[in-house]
Enzyme design. Structure first.
Site, PDB file in Angstrom:
ATOM      1  N   ASP A 191       1.245  -1.071   0.061  1.00 51.11           N
ATOM      2  CA  ASP A 191      -0.079  -0.259   0.013  1.00 51.11           C
ATOM      3  C   ASP A 191       0.833   1.045   0.160  1.00 51.11           C
ATOM      4  OD1 ASP A 191      -2.915   0.737   0.643  1.00 51.11           O
ATOM      5  OD2 ASP A 191      -2.120   1.803   2.410  1.00 51.11           O
ATOM      6  N   GLU A 220      14.177 -14.484   0.415  1.00 49.29           N
ATOM      7  CA  GLU A 220      14.801 -15.658   1.113  1.00 49.29           C
ATOM      8  C   GLU A 220      13.225 -16.270   1.013  1.00 49.29           C
ATOM      9  OE1 GLU A 220      13.933 -14.135   4.844  1.00 49.29           O
ATOM     10  OE2 GLU A 220      15.381 -12.349   5.066  1.00 49.29           O
TER      11      GLU A 220
END
Ligand code: GLC
Length: 570
Positions: free
Chosen positions: A216, A273
């Site tokens: 956002d 990751e």
């Protein structure tokens, strides 16, 4: 999905569908949609043919901005369900080959978030610096919206939702920053503890199997270190409401700062990751900026790939008039601006924008225009995002003034309200459109046209908007030229024996992959066009936006009916 080559990732070959959970399907009888409702509608979505769902915020929230004010990043609001329901949603979606993208509201929290409560409690609080607190500006004079002439906000910034971007806290004698509601205080990402905590939020959801994030207002997370005043916007509309301070400024210092890119790289590293074959993660960002600034959010790693967002959302088509030349220019500029590694994307609607079938209101046949727009969205090069209900041609609802809920609609006036594009999904012709049971009032009124405009009715009608979306999604999935092919726009002329004249009323482009070629021709006007596509002789129409023809055609004399879009196999 077996028919896709593996060298494209799901977020490149796929289509995203935005669910506004409050408005999708209520299963608890409170007039507000929930996660169980999304689960129950997964078969509909799989049948439609979408590849991923972006869920607007589902976190515990006081709902001052309907979930864009988060009180706990690692849980689900009881209104929507709980973590167990969420886990089931992920499992059920994955079982259907559908990915889940969460809204990551990282610029601000709710004022009820425990960190803000603590931050606000005293100037010495350990969390004081987690938010952006400043002393009042000394001196008198213009108060730029501040309510006390002796006490001026630290700078002149305005809130997107009206009024100043600062609220004074009487108890501790300082102002805090909020570019949206006062209930949405902004996090201080420059504080390493804030960054660490917010990166852990990403890990929490990645470990639960979430496939991507829609970040956002991510260009706003870093502000000018000195919080300098924004300059006035010389081109501002003089008729803006008096409290639209934000609309009168150029937002030079309140967002898009050079340093923000390092923070987005940190976010990207966390997503990376969790990257694994078949489990690629996607970082999407809400970025409203001019093209040259926007494109930088892909990042530029030393190895020539991107190291920031996989997809900065491309909203450039939304404000354009319904004109072929304007759309073509925007797409061509986008294609030219992208670095070679960057994957494009297109958006025509979301929970902040007027619905498609209403936006081009000057047109006499808005539903035909919405069909052409759908064909454009789903045949351009790049990942499309569909907003829920667009596949039914849902229109912007007229909300009676006393039922307006959206904060900007309340603070700045009805024309700022986004409620009209957030009304409940229209499933069936029953009372409340199958969204909630007949004896409860839906949180926003449902437009009366649901009686004919609903998913059940359109499912039965072979020529409906819903069946157009299904065909477009199906054909796209089967056709490498459409989901991965190169894009090239074409100049066409009106077919005439003498004096051929350039035709600006249609947008025509080629998509091409490995010798497979598709021509897309979109008529933007309310009259028939006869065009000559230079260099092409014959082809076969595989799909018309009217859903009524599949035939061989001569491309030196191609007829497009009013607002018709076609896909031609060459
Ligand atoms: C984004 C959201 C919008 C929200 C605002 C504040 O623009 O899309 O709905 O009100 O951010 O979080």
């Amino acid at each position: 999905m077996t028919n896709h080559p593996s060298d494209l990732l799901w977020w490149q070959r796929g289509v995203i569908y935005q669910v506004y959970p409050r408005s999708f399907q209520d299963t608890t009888g409170n007039g507000v949609g929930d996660l169980e409702g999304v689960i129950q509608r997964l078969d509909y979505l799989a049948d439609l043919g979408v590849d991923a769902l972006w869920l607007s915020p589902i976190y515990p929230s006081p709902m001052a901005d309907f979930g864009y004010d988060v009180a706990d990043y690692c849980n689900v609001d009881p209104l929507f369900g709980d973590l167990a329901t969420f886990d089931r949603l992920v499992a059920e979606a994955h079982a259907r080959g559908i990915r889940i993208i969460l809204d990551y509201v990282l610029n601000h929290t709710s004022d009820q978030h425990p960190c803000f409560v603590e931050s606000r409690s005293s100037r010495d609080s350990a969390k004081r610096d987690w938010y952006i607190w400043r002393d009042p500006r000394p001196g008198e004079g213009d108060d730029e919206g501040g309510d006390d002439r002796q006490r001026r906000p630290p700078n002149n910034w305005g809130s997107f939702f009206g009024g100043p971007a600062w609220t004074f806290d009487e108890a501790t004698g300082q102002y805090y920053l909020h570019q949206f509601l006062p209930e949405q205080p902004e996090l201080n990402w420059r504080n390493p503890a804030v960054k660490a905590a917010m990166l852990d939020v990403i890990r929490f959801w990645m470990e639960r199997g979430v496939d991507g994030l829609r970040m956002d207002v991510v260009w706003l997370i870093i502000k000018d270190a000195d919080l300098r005043d924004n300059p006035p916007n010389p081109d501002a509309d003089p008729d803006l409401p008096p409290n639209d301070i934000h609309g009168r400024q150029l937002h030079v210092y309140s967002g898009d700062q050079e340093e923000v890119h390092a923070y987005i790289r940190d976010i990207r590293r966390v997503l990376d990751e969790y990257e694994a074959p078949g489990k690629e993660r996607c970082g999407i960002g809400e970025i409203y900026l001019p093209l040259a600034r926007w494109v930088r959010y892909y990042g530029a790693a030393a190895d020539g790939t991107g190291d920031e967002l996989h997809l900065p959302y491309n909203f450039r088509l939304i404000p354009l008039p319904w004109e072929a030349a304007a759309m073509r220019r925007s797409v061509d500029e986008m294609e030219a601006a992208l670095p070679p590694f960057a994957w494009p994307n297109y958006v025509l609607g979301n929970h902040d924008q007027v619905r498609l079938a209403t936006r081009y209101g000057g047109q006499r046949q808005p539903q035909l225009v919405a069909r052409t727009a759908a064909m454009m969205l789903l045949t351009l090069r790049g990942t499309p995002t569909i907003y829920y209900g667009e596949e039914l041609g849902m229109e912007q609802a007229q909300i009676p003034p006393d039922r307006i809920q959206d904060p900007p609609g309340v603070k700045l006036g009805p024309s700022y309200s986004r409620d009209g594009c957030r009304t409940p999904m229209q499933w069936r012709r029953d009372v409340n459109a199958g969204f909630c049971s007949a004896d409860v009032e839906p949180w926003l009124p449902i437009p009366g046209n649901f009686v004919s405009r609903n998913a059940a009715a359109q499912s039965e009608d072979p020529a409906s908007m819903l069946n157009l979306y299904r065909r477009l999604l199906h054909d796209r999935r089967q056709t490498p030229a459409l989901y991965r092919g190169h894009y090239r726009s074409l100049d066409v002329v009106e077919a005439r024996d003498t004096n051929p004249k350039a035709c600006d009323d249609c947008f025509v482009y080629l998509r091409e992959w490995n010798g497979e070629r598709r021509l897309v021709a979109l008529n933007f006007v309310d009259r028939s066009l006869e065009i000559d596509v230079p260099g092409e002789q014959t082809g076969r129409i595989t799909l018309s936006s009217y859903l009524d023809r599949e035939e061989n055609v001569d491309l030196d004399h191609l007829t497009l009916r009013p607002h018709e879009g076609i896909i031609v196999e060459l």
